[in-house]
Design an enzyme around this catalytic site. Sequence first.
Site, PDB file in Angstrom:
ATOM      1  N   CYS A  20      -3.911   5.867  -5.455  1.00  0.00           N
ATOM      2  CA  CYS A  20      -3.409   4.521  -5.178  1.00  0.00           C
ATOM      3  C   CYS A  20      -1.920   4.532  -5.517  1.00  0.00           C
ATOM      4  CB  CYS A  20      -4.150   3.493  -6.025  1.00  0.00           C
ATOM      5  SG  CYS A  20      -3.581   1.802  -5.792  1.00  0.00           S
ATOM      6  N   CYS A  35       0.881  -1.163   0.000  1.00  0.00           N
ATOM      7  CA  CYS A  35       0.000   0.000   0.000  1.00  0.00           C
ATOM      8  C   CYS A  35       0.923   1.218   0.000  1.00  0.00           C
ATOM      9  CB  CYS A  35      -0.933   0.013   1.212  1.00  0.00           C
ATOM     10  SG  CYS A  35      -2.018   1.449   1.230  1.00  0.00           S
ATOM     11  N   GLY A  91      -0.709   1.469  -7.307  1.00  0.00           N
ATOM     12  CA  GLY A  91      -1.336   1.508  -8.632  1.00  0.00           C
ATOM     13  C   GLY A  91      -0.627   2.477  -9.555  1.00  0.00           C
ATOM     14  N   GLU A 130      -9.836  -0.005  -6.490  1.00  0.00           N
ATOM     15  CA  GLU A 130      -8.945  -0.796  -5.654  1.00  0.00           C
ATOM     16  C   GLU A 130      -9.586  -2.087  -5.162  1.00  0.00           C
ATOM     17  OE1 GLU A 130      -6.692   0.678  -2.470  1.00  0.00           O
ATOM     18  OE2 GLU A 130      -6.333   2.627  -3.385  1.00  0.00           O
ATOM     19  N   HIS A 190      -2.027  -5.787  -9.953  1.00  0.00           N
ATOM     20  CA  HIS A 190      -2.596  -4.644 -10.674  1.00  0.00           C
ATOM     21  C   HIS A 190      -2.873  -5.041 -12.113  1.00  0.00           C
ATOM     22  CE1 HIS A 190      -1.829  -1.704  -7.459  1.00  0.00           C
ATOM     23  NE2 HIS A 190      -0.795  -2.487  -7.193  1.00  0.00           N
TER      24      HIS A 190
HETATM   25  N1  LIG Z   1      -6.326  -2.169  -2.244  1.00  0.00           N
HETATM   26  C1  LIG Z   1      -4.918  -2.556  -2.433  1.00  0.00           C
HETATM   27  C2  LIG Z   1      -4.050  -2.105  -1.238  1.00  0.00           C
HETATM   28  C3  LIG Z   1      -3.922  -0.602  -1.143  1.00  0.00           C
HETATM   29  C4  LIG Z   1      -3.306   0.009  -2.340  1.00  0.00           C
HETATM   30  C5  LIG Z   1      -3.314   1.526  -2.379  1.00  0.00           C
HETATM   31  N2  LIG Z   1      -4.088   2.202  -1.348  1.00  0.00           N
HETATM   32  C6  LIG Z   1      -1.902   2.052  -2.413  1.00  0.00           C
HETATM   33  O1  LIG Z   1      -1.675   3.208  -2.019  1.00  0.00           O
HETATM   34  O2  LIG Z   1      -1.018   1.310  -2.904  1.00  0.00           O
HETATM   35  C7  LIG Z   1      -4.818  -4.083  -2.521  1.00  0.00           C
HETATM   36  O3  LIG Z   1      -5.699  -4.790  -2.003  1.00  0.00           O
HETATM   37  O4  LIG Z   1      -3.819  -4.531  -3.101  1.00  0.00           O
END
Ligand SMILES: N[C@H](CCC[C@H](N)C(=O)O)C(=O)O
Length: 291
Positions: free
Chosen positions: A222, A85, A225, A213, A164
């Site tokens: 993100c 994250c 991301g 997400e 991703h």
């Molecule tokens: N929902 C993402 C985790 C948070 C990613 C995002 N909030 C970031 O800043 O990288 C997952 O389940 O892989």
Amino acid sequence: MAKDASSAPLRFRKMHGLGNDFVVIDARAGGPRVTPSLARALGDRHRGVGFDQLAEIVTGAELGDPEADAGLIFWNADGSTAGACGNATRCVASLLLAETGRGAVAIRTEHGRLTGRLREDGLIEVNMGAPALDWASVPLAREVDTLALPLPGAPAAVSMGNPHCVFVVEDAEAVDLTARGPEIERHPLFPQRTNVEFISLIAPDRLRLRVWERGAGVTLACGSGACAAVVAAARLGVTGRRAVVELDGGALEIEWLPEDQGGGVLMAGPVATVFEAELSPAFLDALPAEA
Ligand SMILES: N[C@H](CCC[C@H](N)C(=O)O)C(=O)O
């Protein structure tokens, strides 16, 4: 917690990076640990505090890296955990930089040891580590070309420690995110589900990114991301290895370092603390026992 538990109060900090918002709980000194039901209850934007993710700070030793300044466990609002994250890592890096007084800190995550630093311009930069580009690391359900998945729009797949699926489109603003996001998140090609990014080119070194997400839905930003988007765009020849990524909540600066510099992906942007507070013991006592 079960009814007869006399829960101790639980302190937390509310932070965000470009509107990607987090509850941060420091569990290094002990105290209640996060569970899927606590994450879901706390993540509820009406009955709890509300967040996109919960960042649980633990000792590096707990994650097998006693030399790291801390370890991080990431929880989505649906109670699932994530291996990365980016924005929460930047937020916690800012806390550790202030705590240690050093110019750089090491944070152990599921994806490895990440380093965070305060840049001269005040942005917090994290080296998110090298992306994983082979199908089994994303992971995907079967061997396919990760630069052109067998899906409409031929997206690319990248892991930054979390999966991703990156679509290059003419206009990211025009994408119906709430329709296409969940459809791809739960596609059988992604056995652990996936985060879904739609990118369009603004300039040779500037991308527009909108994101659905995994475990959270549409978010304003993100970090992992944005890293995955630049890696995919560079692999496809859409951009170079360095780009500014414009998300709904603001811009992140991304640079995918060359292999001879470790191949990590640098991600820089602002962070903010909104408030610190304490969860009432009654909230914790009312949590359903873990299934
Ligand atoms: N929902 C993402 C985790 C948070 C990613 C995002 N909030 C970031 O800043 O990288 C997952 O389940 O892989």
